[in-house]
Scaffold this motif. Structure first.
Motif, PDB file in Angstrom:
ATOM      1  N   GLY A 296     -23.834 -24.387  -2.926  1.00  0.00           N
ATOM      2  CA  GLY A 296     -23.992 -25.787  -3.314  1.00  0.00           C
ATOM      3  C   GLY A 296     -24.929 -25.462  -4.348  1.00  0.00           C
ATOM      4  O   GLY A 296     -25.507 -24.564  -4.818  1.00  0.00           O
ATOM      5  N   TYR A 297     -25.218 -26.823  -4.763  1.00  0.00           N
ATOM      6  CA  TYR A 297     -26.269 -27.209  -5.661  1.00  0.00           C
ATOM      7  C   TYR A 297     -27.429 -28.092  -5.215  1.00  0.00           C
ATOM      8  O   TYR A 297     -27.156 -29.028  -4.477  1.00  0.00           O
ATOM      9  CB  TYR A 297     -25.747 -27.551  -7.067  1.00  0.00           C
ATOM     10  CG  TYR A 297     -24.920 -26.471  -7.968  1.00  0.00           C
ATOM     11  CD1 TYR A 297     -25.374 -25.141  -8.395  1.00  0.00           C
ATOM     12  CD2 TYR A 297     -23.600 -26.795  -7.959  1.00  0.00           C
ATOM     13  CE1 TYR A 297     -24.660 -24.376  -9.037  1.00  0.00           C
ATOM     14  CE2 TYR A 297     -22.800 -25.697  -8.658  1.00  0.00           C
ATOM     15  CZ  TYR A 297     -23.407 -24.731  -9.017  1.00  0.00           C
ATOM     16  OH  TYR A 297     -22.807 -23.700  -9.764  1.00  0.00           O
TER      17      TYR A 297
ATOM     18  N   ASN B 287     -30.191 -29.111  -7.561  1.00  0.00           N
ATOM     19  CA  ASN B 287     -30.811 -29.626  -8.904  1.00  0.00           C
ATOM     20  C   ASN B 287     -29.609 -30.306  -9.908  1.00  0.00           C
ATOM     21  O   ASN B 287     -29.898 -29.798 -10.967  1.00  0.00           O
ATOM     22  CB  ASN B 287     -31.986 -28.823  -9.537  1.00  0.00           C
ATOM     23  CG  ASN B 287     -32.864 -28.317  -8.337  1.00  0.00           C
ATOM     24  OD1 ASN B 287     -33.497 -29.108  -8.048  1.00  0.00           O
ATOM     25  ND2 ASN B 287     -32.936 -27.123  -8.053  1.00  0.00           N
ATOM     26  N   ALA B 288     -28.839 -31.302  -9.480  1.00  0.00           N
ATOM     27  CA  ALA B 288     -27.811 -31.653 -10.321  1.00  0.00           C
ATOM     28  C   ALA B 288     -28.268 -32.845 -11.244  1.00  0.00           C
ATOM     29  O   ALA B 288     -27.903 -33.824 -10.985  1.00  0.00           O
ATOM     30  CB  ALA B 288     -26.728 -31.957  -9.533  1.00  0.00           C
ATOM     31  N   THR B 289     -29.117 -32.580 -11.960  1.00  0.00           N
ATOM     32  CA  THR B 289     -29.821 -33.631 -12.946  1.00  0.00           C
ATOM     33  C   THR B 289     -29.878 -33.107 -14.366  1.00  0.00           C
ATOM     34  O   THR B 289     -30.008 -32.058 -14.681  1.00  0.00           O
ATOM     35  CB  THR B 289     -31.291 -34.203 -12.691  1.00  0.00           C
ATOM     36  OG1 THR B 289     -32.021 -33.149 -12.354  1.00  0.00           O
ATOM     37  CG2 THR B 289     -31.359 -34.839 -11.098  1.00  0.00           C
ATOM     38  N   ILE B 290     -29.880 -34.093 -15.348  1.00  0.00           N
ATOM     39  CA  ILE B 290     -29.936 -33.555 -16.678  1.00  0.00           C
ATOM     40  C   ILE B 290     -31.373 -32.731 -16.723  1.00  0.00           C
ATOM     41  O   ILE B 290     -32.469 -33.242 -16.234  1.00  0.00           O
ATOM     42  CB  ILE B 290     -30.191 -34.916 -17.618  1.00  0.00           C
ATOM     43  CG1 ILE B 290     -29.098 -35.463 -17.632  1.00  0.00           C
ATOM     44  CG2 ILE B 290     -30.544 -34.300 -18.931  1.00  0.00           C
ATOM     45  CD1 ILE B 290     -29.218 -36.738 -18.293  1.00  0.00           C
ATOM     46  N   GLY B 291     -31.174 -31.441 -17.266  1.00  0.00           N
ATOM     47  CA  GLY B 291     -32.466 -30.511 -17.356  1.00  0.00           C
ATOM     48  C   GLY B 291     -32.829 -29.972 -16.138  1.00  0.00           C
ATOM     49  O   GLY B 291     -33.699 -28.919 -15.951  1.00  0.00           O
ATOM     50  N   GLY B 292     -32.037 -30.136 -14.845  1.00  0.00           N
ATOM     51  CA  GLY B 292     -32.305 -29.496 -13.713  1.00  0.00           C
ATOM     52  C   GLY B 292     -31.539 -28.117 -13.537  1.00  0.00           C
ATOM     53  O   GLY B 292     -30.601 -27.909 -14.125  1.00  0.00           O
ATOM     54  N   ARG B 293     -32.499 -27.173 -12.922  1.00  0.00           N
ATOM     55  CA  ARG B 293     -31.905 -25.871 -12.868  1.00  0.00           C
ATOM     56  C   ARG B 293     -32.172 -25.330 -11.619  1.00  0.00           C
ATOM     57  O   ARG B 293     -33.167 -25.616 -10.841  1.00  0.00           O
ATOM     58  CB  ARG B 293     -32.473 -24.834 -13.985  1.00  0.00           C
ATOM     59  CG  ARG B 293     -31.712 -24.866 -15.254  1.00  0.00           C
ATOM     60  CD  ARG B 293     -32.489 -23.613 -16.195  1.00  0.00           C
ATOM     61  NE  ARG B 293     -33.664 -23.850 -16.469  1.00  0.00           N
ATOM     62  CZ  ARG B 293     -33.989 -24.816 -17.454  1.00  0.00           C
ATOM     63  NH1 ARG B 293     -32.981 -25.130 -18.314  1.00  0.00           N
ATOM     64  NH2 ARG B 293     -35.428 -24.811 -17.481  1.00  0.00           N
ATOM     65  N   GLU B 294     -31.415 -24.430 -11.036  1.00  0.00           N
ATOM     66  CA  GLU B 294     -31.483 -23.900  -9.581  1.00  0.00           C
ATOM     67  C   GLU B 294     -32.316 -22.391  -9.851  1.00  0.00           C
ATOM     68  O   GLU B 294     -32.270 -22.130 -11.034  1.00  0.00           O
ATOM     69  CB  GLU B 294     -30.157 -23.343  -9.311  1.00  0.00           C
ATOM     70  CG  GLU B 294     -29.093 -24.256  -9.166  1.00  0.00           C
ATOM     71  CD  GLU B 294     -29.339 -25.558  -8.405  1.00  0.00           C
ATOM     72  OE1 GLU B 294     -29.891 -25.332  -7.251  1.00  0.00           O
ATOM     73  OE2 GLU B 294     -29.335 -26.611  -8.934  1.00  0.00           O
TER      74      GLU B 294
END
Lengths: 214, 555
Positions: A188-189, A191-198
């Motif tokens: 899964g993920y 950091n699913a926000t604008i600009g967010g990264r795993e």
């Protein structure tokens, strides 16, 4: 510890201008085994070409290289993937009333492409220079919904691009190129926000608005 | 049940008492209760069932569970597999091809509608295995568009007939979302999910324009529900939920049906409905399983094969008593088939949106759903987030005419794009229909041919929806937008009507011609609204089951 090898971080054509170091395969230990089996099989050996005749194979490969701009190795083996689908009759579940079923439509349309080549040049499509091939393909697209060798050009175009894109963008090398991590189960993920990264995602290092580059 | 249990099981309205499916799934990392399947009842072909159901998706599985609970001896035959999400489904786009109905079909008309991956399911769970998960209700106005606006058709039932069933099914799926202000205002049993980058973009653009946007309604439990785990926000909703978080009948209705004595018979393709020519009653169905032909006897036949296969089955069931196809004395079978106009608009942002990192269904607006008297067209559209994965996104980009170098450049920019989709209420028309093609499938049965042509109202709606989506994305800061034309969802083709000259079924979804033959899938809809159809298919099936079990006794 994940061992890195020459299989890691591969991109089609060997260029990685935008997501340097991004490697979908570095995360295979996080995938469920059923998905891993399906995805990793795309990296393994492919069946020999069975659907197309040798001359059809040459035309189809040239067409697919053009549609996907694959000029240099390593190339996603799109022709082999297409050939397997057509042998298996793994269609999308429909055909246009005025086109034959997909396999026959592929054979008919690449035959027509070769005829167009021979009308203008001394050799068939497969042996033409890159720009000459591109001109012939562009002429088919420009016909839009007009007829081309008895077929509706836009529907042939849709057939070509559908199969080509499905093969190419199912390949982990293409995902490395576009920054897409591929399978996400059971991880899964977070950091699913604008600009967010795993942690395993790589930022776009050479942002180019396609409007300014195409 | 104690107060603590209410918190633990994620439901507050006693769902478990009427449908224990979520508690019949295993705890832990397995997604299938193999013991429940192995121990389930098996009927013989020669047993006369109270009902045999054709198709085990939204309409069929809901009937199966309701009839089993009412004590009926019932089996659902499905042409596809009895899915095991652990073994059969993958977290991969191309590898999910087997979820779709990909047997041959022919598409025709001025605006032919591609089938397969986008709108046709296969196996137990049906299209809800690969739907996005949006479960909006229809609006009350959807049931009387002809009276209100002079377009479409009036249903022989009203919103009030479905209201209580909407509430029941929303509890059983369950549905998560904000309080819903449109249509008949209502609340949802689960609170809204957090949104990802794509949802943020939609909210930002809508806010800037004064458009109301809400999170949901999505049939993904927010938190643990029964033994179903929490969503992991992996973005592969359209590839079958390996988590058991997104609702489909495979996990929301089939387990409870099995526990109440129903049978699910997979890999069984029904080819022909048998009717007694003298009594004009259905006696059972012919089906093929692993190459062997069978006949299952039943007192009722319930068809739920969806809008292409249901009409095809009726037309392929022609007999001396019904020479033009079963229930087709008035040439109504296969007609008024609808799809929604579903343009998708992408917007490019300097920030990374990475729209693949959350469930595609996040945020929607129904501000444009109803007829706007100031516009030249009738009825409207809804707008929702959609988050295409790379292959589907490449189709969008290629659909703009990009190929070769341009295609690759656009695709390398994937992480910067956001995408919205519209659902436009295209109108039902008699010539938009399924007929039988000359072509045969591998069993020797004629395949379906689906002809589709849009009317002017349809084209205006799609244009208007495109304009609004482009405005929203620009208001959110998009530097470029591009719109791809497509269709979504099938409904109609065997519609309910006031009489047999205008449709195939009465208000109870019994066919006018064969009274013990019912249809309970999306093909019964006279109009489609701008709502995704799954919830309404299930709610209507639950209503029909109630009508059937209160007017008829099992044998």
């Amino acid at each position: 510890m994940v061992k890195r090898s020459s299989l890691n971080g591969v991109t089609p054509g060997g260029h990685q201008p935008r997501f340097p170091g991004f490697d979908v395969l570095s995360q295979t230990h996080m995938w469920d085994p059923i998905t891993a089996g399906v995805v990793l099989a795309r990296l393994g050996p492919h069946d020999a070409v069975r659907f197309f005749t040798p001359s059809e194979q040459a035309i189809a490969r040239a067409l697919l290289d053009q549609l996907l701009d694959q000029r240099e190795d390593p190339k996603v083996p799109v022709l082999e993937m297409l050939d397997s689908r057509l042998v298996e009759e793994s269609t999308d579940g429909w055909r246009y009333e005025d086109l034959p079923e997909d396999g026959q439509a592929w054979k008919q349309s690449i035959g027509a492409l070769d005829k167009d080549a021979l009308d203008k040049h001394p050799t068939g499509f497969a042996l033409l220079a890159w720009e000459q091939q591109a001109d012939i393909i562009q002429a088919v697209q420009d016909l839009q919904s007009d007829k081309w060798h008895g077929m509706t050009a836009s529907r042939v175009w849709s057939l070509w691009t559908r199969y080509a894109c499905t093969a190419y963008y199912s390949h982990p090398w293409a995902w490395n190129e576009i920054g897409f991590p591929g399978p996400a189960y059971p991880r899964g993920y977070k950091n699913a926000t604008i600009g967010g990264r795993e942690p395993f995602e790589v930022a776009d290092h050479h942002q180019v608005d396609p409007l300014k580059q195409t | 049940m104690g107060v603590l249990d209410l918190f633990r099981d994620g439901s507050a309205d006693g769902v478990r008492d009427r449908n224990a499916s979520a508690w019949l799934l295993p705890l832990g990392q397995d997604r299938v209760n193999h013991g429940l399947r192995a121990d389930a009842r098996r009927y013989d072909d020669t047993d006369e069932l109270d009902a045999v159901i054709v198709g085990c998706g939204a309409g069929g599985a809901t009937m199966l569970q309701r009839l089993a609970r009412a004590g009926w001896r019932v089996a659902a035959l499905d042409a596809g597999p009895f899915w095991d999400p652990d073994r059969d489904w993958v977290s991969d786009e191309a590898g999910s091809h087997g979820l779709y109905w990909t047997e041959p079909r022919v598409i025709a008309g001025e605006n032919p509608v591609p089938l397969g991956s986008n709108n046709s399911g296969r196996g137990v769970g049906g299209s809800m295995v690969h739907y996005a998960g949006y479960t909006p209700r229809f609006h009350p106005s959807d049931f009387s568009t002809y009276t209100n606006d002079g377009v479409g058709a009036d249903w022989p039932i009203s919103y009030d007939d479905l209201r209580s069933y909407y509430g029941l099914i929303e509890g059983e799926l369950p549905v998560a979302g904000q309080d819903w202000p449109w249509g008949d205002p209502h609340r949802y049993p689960h609170s809204p999910h957090p949104v990802g980058g794509n949802g943020e973009v939609f909210q930002r653009g809508a806010f800037a324009l004064g458009i109301t946007a809400k999170v949901g309604p999505v049939a993904i439990a927010n938190g643990r529900f029964g033994h179903r785990p929490h969503c992991i926000y992996r973005g592969f909703c359209l590839q079958g939920c390996k988590v058991n978080a997104k609702a489909s009948p495979l996990i929301t209705h089939v387990p409870d049906a099995l526990a109440h004595g129903a049978e699910v018979r997979p890999d069984s393709m029904v080819t022909h409905i048998e009717v007694d020519g003298r009594t004009r009653r259905a006696t059972g169905v012919h089906y093929i399983r692993d190459g062997i032909e069978h006949f299952q006897k039943a007192a009722h036949v319930v068809v739920a094969g969806y809008s292409i296969e249901t009409p095809r089955l009726l037309l392929n069931s022609a007999s001396n008593a019904f020479p033009n196809g079963l229930c087709n004395d008035y040439d109504q079978v296969g007609r008024y088939l609808m799809v929604q106009g579903a343009p998708q608009t992408g917007g490019r942002f300097d920030d990374e949106v990475r729209m693949y990192k959350a469930p595609p269904p996040e945020v929607s607006t129904e501000d444009f759903y109803e007829t706007d008297p100031s516009k030249p067209y009738k009825r409207g559209f809804s707008i929702q987030t959609v988050s295409p994965l790379p292959i589907t996104w490449a189709e969008h980009v290629a659909g703009q005419g990009h190929w070769g170098h341009d295609l690759r450049v656009y695709m390398r920019d994937y992480v910067h794009w956001s995408c919205l989709g519209a659902l436009c209420e295209l109108l039902p028309q008699p010539e938009n229909r399924v007929t039988l093609a000359e072509e045969k499938d591998r069993r020797g049965l004629p395949v379906a041919k689906f002809s589709y042509t849009m009317c002017d109202n349809d084209k205006q709606l799609i244009q208007a929806a495109r304009g609004v989506m482009e405005e929203i994305l620009k208001a959110a800061g998009a530097t470029e937008v591009m719109t791809f034309q497509r269709y979504a969802h099938l409904v109609g083709g065997a519609r309910m009507a006031a009489d047999e000259r205008h449709g195939v079924l009465d208000a109870d979804c019994r066919s006018f011609a064969v009274r013990n033959l019912l249809i309970t899938d999306g093909s019964v809809f006279p109009t489609q609204g701008s709502a995704n159809p799954a919830l309404t298919i299930m709610a209507n099936a639950a209503r029909v089951a109630d009508r059937l079990t209160t007017t008829t006794s099992p044998t």
